[in-house]
Design an enzyme around this catalytic site. Structure first.
Site, PDB file in Angstrom:
ATOM      1  CG  PHE A 122      27.490 -42.300 -53.740  1.00  0.00           C
ATOM      2  CD1 PHE A 122      27.020 -41.807 -52.522  1.00  0.00           C
ATOM      3  CD2 PHE A 122      28.079 -43.559 -53.758  1.00  0.00           C
ATOM      4  CE1 PHE A 122      27.145 -42.551 -51.358  1.00  0.00           C
ATOM      5  CE2 PHE A 122      28.207 -44.315 -52.599  1.00  0.00           C
ATOM      6  CZ  PHE A 122      27.738 -43.808 -51.399  1.00  0.00           C
ATOM      7  CD  GLU A 126      39.478 -42.746 -51.510  1.00  0.00           C
ATOM      8  OE1 GLU A 126      40.552 -43.282 -51.152  1.00  0.00           O
ATOM      9  OE2 GLU A 126      38.943 -41.802 -50.915  1.00  0.00           O
ATOM     10  N   PRO A 127      40.958 -45.374 -56.016  1.00  0.00           N
ATOM     11  CG  PRO A 127      42.574 -44.120 -57.165  1.00  0.00           C
ATOM     12  CD  PRO A 127      41.429 -43.988 -56.210  1.00  0.00           C
ATOM     13  NE  ARG A 244      25.151 -52.565 -51.587  1.00  0.00           N
ATOM     14  CZ  ARG A 244      25.947 -52.493 -50.525  1.00  0.00           C
ATOM     15  NH1 ARG A 244      25.479 -52.780 -49.323  1.00  0.00           N
ATOM     16  NH2 ARG A 244      27.209 -52.136 -50.671  1.00  0.00           N
ATOM     17  CD  GLU A 364      24.034 -48.363 -56.382  1.00  0.00           C
ATOM     18  OE1 GLU A 364      23.295 -48.659 -55.434  1.00  0.00           O
ATOM     19  OE2 GLU A 364      23.772 -47.441 -57.188  1.00  0.00           O
TER      20      GLU A 364
HETATM   21  N1  COS Z   1      23.348 -49.050 -42.264  1.00  0.00           N
HETATM   22  C1  COS Z   1      23.764 -48.332 -41.194  1.00  0.00           C
HETATM   23  N2  COS Z   1      25.004 -48.478 -40.645  1.00  0.00           N
HETATM   24  C2  COS Z   1      25.813 -49.402 -41.187  1.00  0.00           C
HETATM   25  C3  COS Z   1      25.431 -50.192 -42.290  1.00  0.00           C
HETATM   26  C4  COS Z   1      24.145 -49.995 -42.818  1.00  0.00           C
HETATM   27  N3  COS Z   1      23.710 -50.697 -43.878  1.00  0.00           N
HETATM   28  N4  COS Z   1      26.449 -51.006 -42.615  1.00  0.00           N
HETATM   29  C5  COS Z   1      27.437 -50.753 -41.743  1.00  0.00           C
HETATM   30  N5  COS Z   1      27.047 -49.780 -40.883  1.00  0.00           N
HETATM   31  C6  COS Z   1      27.808 -49.237 -39.751  1.00  0.00           C
HETATM   32  C7  COS Z   1      28.182 -50.360 -38.795  1.00  0.00           C
HETATM   33  O1  COS Z   1      27.136 -50.584 -37.863  1.00  0.00           O
HETATM   34  C8  COS Z   1      29.430 -49.822 -38.145  1.00  0.00           C
HETATM   35  O2  COS Z   1      29.049 -48.895 -37.151  1.00  0.00           O
HETATM   36  P1  COS Z   1      29.736 -48.921 -35.672  1.00  0.00           P
HETATM   37  O3  COS Z   1      31.185 -48.662 -35.929  1.00  0.00           O
HETATM   38  O4  COS Z   1      29.046 -47.831 -34.928  1.00  0.00           O
HETATM   39  O5  COS Z   1      29.502 -50.293 -35.125  1.00  0.00           O
HETATM   40  C9  COS Z   1      30.101 -49.032 -39.264  1.00  0.00           C
HETATM   41  O6  COS Z   1      29.050 -48.714 -40.204  1.00  0.00           O
HETATM   42  C10 COS Z   1      31.172 -49.823 -39.958  1.00  0.00           C
HETATM   43  O7  COS Z   1      30.563 -50.988 -40.486  1.00  0.00           O
HETATM   44  P2  COS Z   1      31.369 -52.316 -40.725  1.00  0.00           P
HETATM   45  O8  COS Z   1      32.210 -52.620 -39.511  1.00  0.00           O
HETATM   46  O9  COS Z   1      30.414 -53.372 -41.161  1.00  0.00           O
HETATM   47  O10 COS Z   1      32.334 -51.879 -41.932  1.00  0.00           O
HETATM   48  P3  COS Z   1      33.368 -52.772 -42.748  1.00  0.00           P
HETATM   49  O11 COS Z   1      34.412 -51.860 -43.197  1.00  0.00           O
HETATM   50  O12 COS Z   1      33.760 -53.982 -42.007  1.00  0.00           O
HETATM   51  O13 COS Z   1      32.544 -53.369 -44.008  1.00  0.00           O
HETATM   52  C11 COS Z   1      31.251 -53.306 -46.042  1.00  0.00           C
HETATM   53  C12 COS Z   1      31.605 -52.742 -44.667  1.00  0.00           C
HETATM   54  C13 COS Z   1      32.157 -54.363 -46.598  1.00  0.00           C
HETATM   55  C14 COS Z   1      29.860 -53.861 -45.896  1.00  0.00           C
HETATM   56  C15 COS Z   1      31.286 -52.012 -46.892  1.00  0.00           C
HETATM   57  O14 COS Z   1      32.610 -51.562 -46.983  1.00  0.00           O
HETATM   58  C16 COS Z   1      30.703 -52.157 -48.253  1.00  0.00           C
HETATM   59  O15 COS Z   1      29.491 -52.121 -48.420  1.00  0.00           O
HETATM   60  N6  COS Z   1      31.578 -52.278 -49.273  1.00  0.00           N
HETATM   61  C17 COS Z   1      31.160 -52.211 -50.639  1.00  0.00           C
HETATM   62  C18 COS Z   1      31.173 -50.786 -51.068  1.00  0.00           C
HETATM   63  C19 COS Z   1      30.346 -50.577 -52.266  1.00  0.00           C
HETATM   64  O16 COS Z   1      29.217 -51.017 -52.369  1.00  0.00           O
HETATM   65  N7  COS Z   1      30.914 -49.839 -53.207  1.00  0.00           N
HETATM   66  C20 COS Z   1      30.242 -49.483 -54.367  1.00  0.00           C
HETATM   67  C21 COS Z   1      30.479 -48.048 -54.545  1.00  0.00           C
HETATM   68  S1  COS Z   1      29.082 -47.169 -54.964  1.00  0.00           S
HETATM   69  S2  COS Z   1      28.778 -47.566 -56.851  1.00  0.00           S
END
Ligand code: COS
Length: 383
Positions: A122, A126-127, A244, A364
């Site tokens: 997955f 990114e950096p 998660r 995650e």
């Molecule tokens: N399920 C479905 N849709 C989702 C969602 C979920 N769990 N979470 C967010 N969305 C949707 C939102 O509804 C929004 O849609 P609309 O634009 O249509 O309203 C869109 O995605 C953007 O969501 P949001 O505005 O919440 O995005 P942000 O950039 O503000 O923040 C976080 C998102 C911080 C929650 C996200 O960037 C995140 O999870 N970051 C951590 C990343 C991570 O876990 N990295 C690990 C890498 S994998 S090892």
């Protein structure tokens, strides 16, 4: 949801036996060589562990979330690197396809992911885009019926072994947010896709991560998951909701293992003329750990059942990941403390586990990201 109590109990017993007889005895070797022996990889395949959550129609076991977390807890009682190997095929590497892929896309990839013949990764981070995943900079520019990708993905679990990557890239340069991102399936060997060198990590030897680099990498538009441009960020977030819960489950398994080791040590080790397990200050550490593990287990099983009922568990998944990973860190710390000086020596598994489980609070989504998601969802619901 448990569909058949007897079947899941038999599967949990099989995995528990495999962990005890095969995986734990090989932990030191894996740690020394930084490789999981081929025979163990083959055994993991034969047990069907690469396809726990892949639907049966595509050759997997099609476990429900509750069933999957029960197996994940058992498997996580051995070094986390084993779980990591099967983790991406069951979780973040395949879920995008399962949740949003077209029927054709599922048929091409899922059967091989279920057997472990193909490993999935997955590629979101990114950096310059970690916690702020929506700010990712990898571009995918349309060129006829293809897209041309450029950018670098970082710390990608199982990338050195992967045959297939779920890659989030920006298809709409004008949209700098989540809506400009699409999810692609990209196979190893595609010209323009290359790998960086393996990362040297604090722990989890035997589990590998590296950069995945795209340089004018041409991919057909039909490789966009679900053929839907701009839906990639949501696919990634839904994937992480499930991921998660799975990570929370492995925090429980690892904590149970560390506590078991600490208890055994405390019952053997004598100081002041008796086993240290008889001292109340040691007992407090054992009891607090047991209590917190029980709390995490109850939470994770509840959230898993809710997901199986078709409920949105975004908040609960973050609650579970936050509590279980922080709990696991506390248990690791107490288990080292109970071992005393021995806990700092690599002869004892706790020294390795202490380093290995540190990752759970980071990947995650960090604990702070889980807090942010929980609070945001609370405010949204209240409004
Ligand atoms: N399920 C479905 N849709 C989702 C969602 C979920 N769990 N979470 C967010 N969305 C949707 C939102 O509804 C929004 O849609 P609309 O634009 O249509 O309203 C869109 O995605 C953007 O969501 P949001 O505005 O919440 O995005 P942000 O950039 O503000 O923040 C976080 C998102 C911080 C929650 C996200 O960037 C995140 O999870 N970051 C951590 C990343 C991570 O876990 N990295 C690990 C890498 S994998 S090892």
């Amino acid at each position: 949801m448990i569909r058949d109590q007897e079947t899941i109990e038999a599967l949990c017993d099989t995995v528990a036996r495999f962990v005890r007889d095969r995986l734990i005895p090989a932990e030191d070797l894996v740690s020394e060589t930084d490789e999981i022996p081929h025979e163990i990889v083959r055994d993991l395949q034969e047990l069907g562990l690469f396809g726990l959550s892949i639907p049966e129609e595509y050759g997997g076991m099609g476990l429900t979330m509750e069933e999957e977390v029960l197996i994940a807890i058992e498997l996580a009682k051995a070094s986390p690197c084993y779980r990591s190997l099967i983790g991406t095929n069951n979780g973040i590497g395949s879920q995008g396809l399962i949740l949003d892929g077209t029927e054709d896309q599922k048929r091409i990839y899922l059967p091989r992911l279920a057997t472990g013949e193909l490993i999935a990764s997955f590629a979101l981070t990114e950096p310059n885009a970690g916690s702020d995943a929506a700010s990712l900079q990898t571009t995918a520019v349309k060129d006829g019926d293809d897209y041309i990708l450029n950018g670098t993905k970082r710390y990608i679990t199982n990338a050195p072994r992967a045959g297939m990557f779920t890659v989030m890239a920006r298809t709409d340069a004008a949209n700098k947010g989540a809506g400009g991102i699409s999810a692609f399936i990209i196979e190893k060997g595609t010209p323009g896709l290359s790998l960086g060198k393996k990362d040297k990590k604090m722990g989890q030897r035997g589990a590998h991560t590296c950069d995945v680099i795209f340089e004018d990498c041409r991919v057909p538009a039909s490789n966009i998951i679900g053929h839907k441009e701009g839906a990639g960020f949501k696919t990634a977030m839904k994937t992480l909701d499930k991921g998660r819960l799975h990570i929370a489950a492995i925090c429980i398994g690892a904590a149970e293992r560390m506590l078991e080791d600490a208890l055994r040590y405390a019952m053997d080790r004598k100081q002041f003329g008796k086993p240290i397990a008889e001292f109340q200050l040691v007992q407090a550490m054992l009891a607090d750990s047991r209590t917190e593990i029980y709390a995490a287990r109850s939470m994770v099983l509840d959230a898993a059942r809710r997901r199986d009922d078709g409920k949105d568990v975004s908040t609960e998944a973050s609650c579970c990941k936050l509590f279980a990973s922080e709990m696991c860190g506390r248990v690791a710390d107490r288990a080292v403390q109970i071992h005393g000086g021995a806990g700092y020596i690599s002869e004892y598994a706790i020294e390795r586990f202490y380093r290995d489980v540190r990752l759970f609070r980071l990947y995650e989504g960090t604990s702070q990201i889980q807090q942010l998601i929980i609070a945001r969802n609370m405010i949204r619901e209240a409004a």
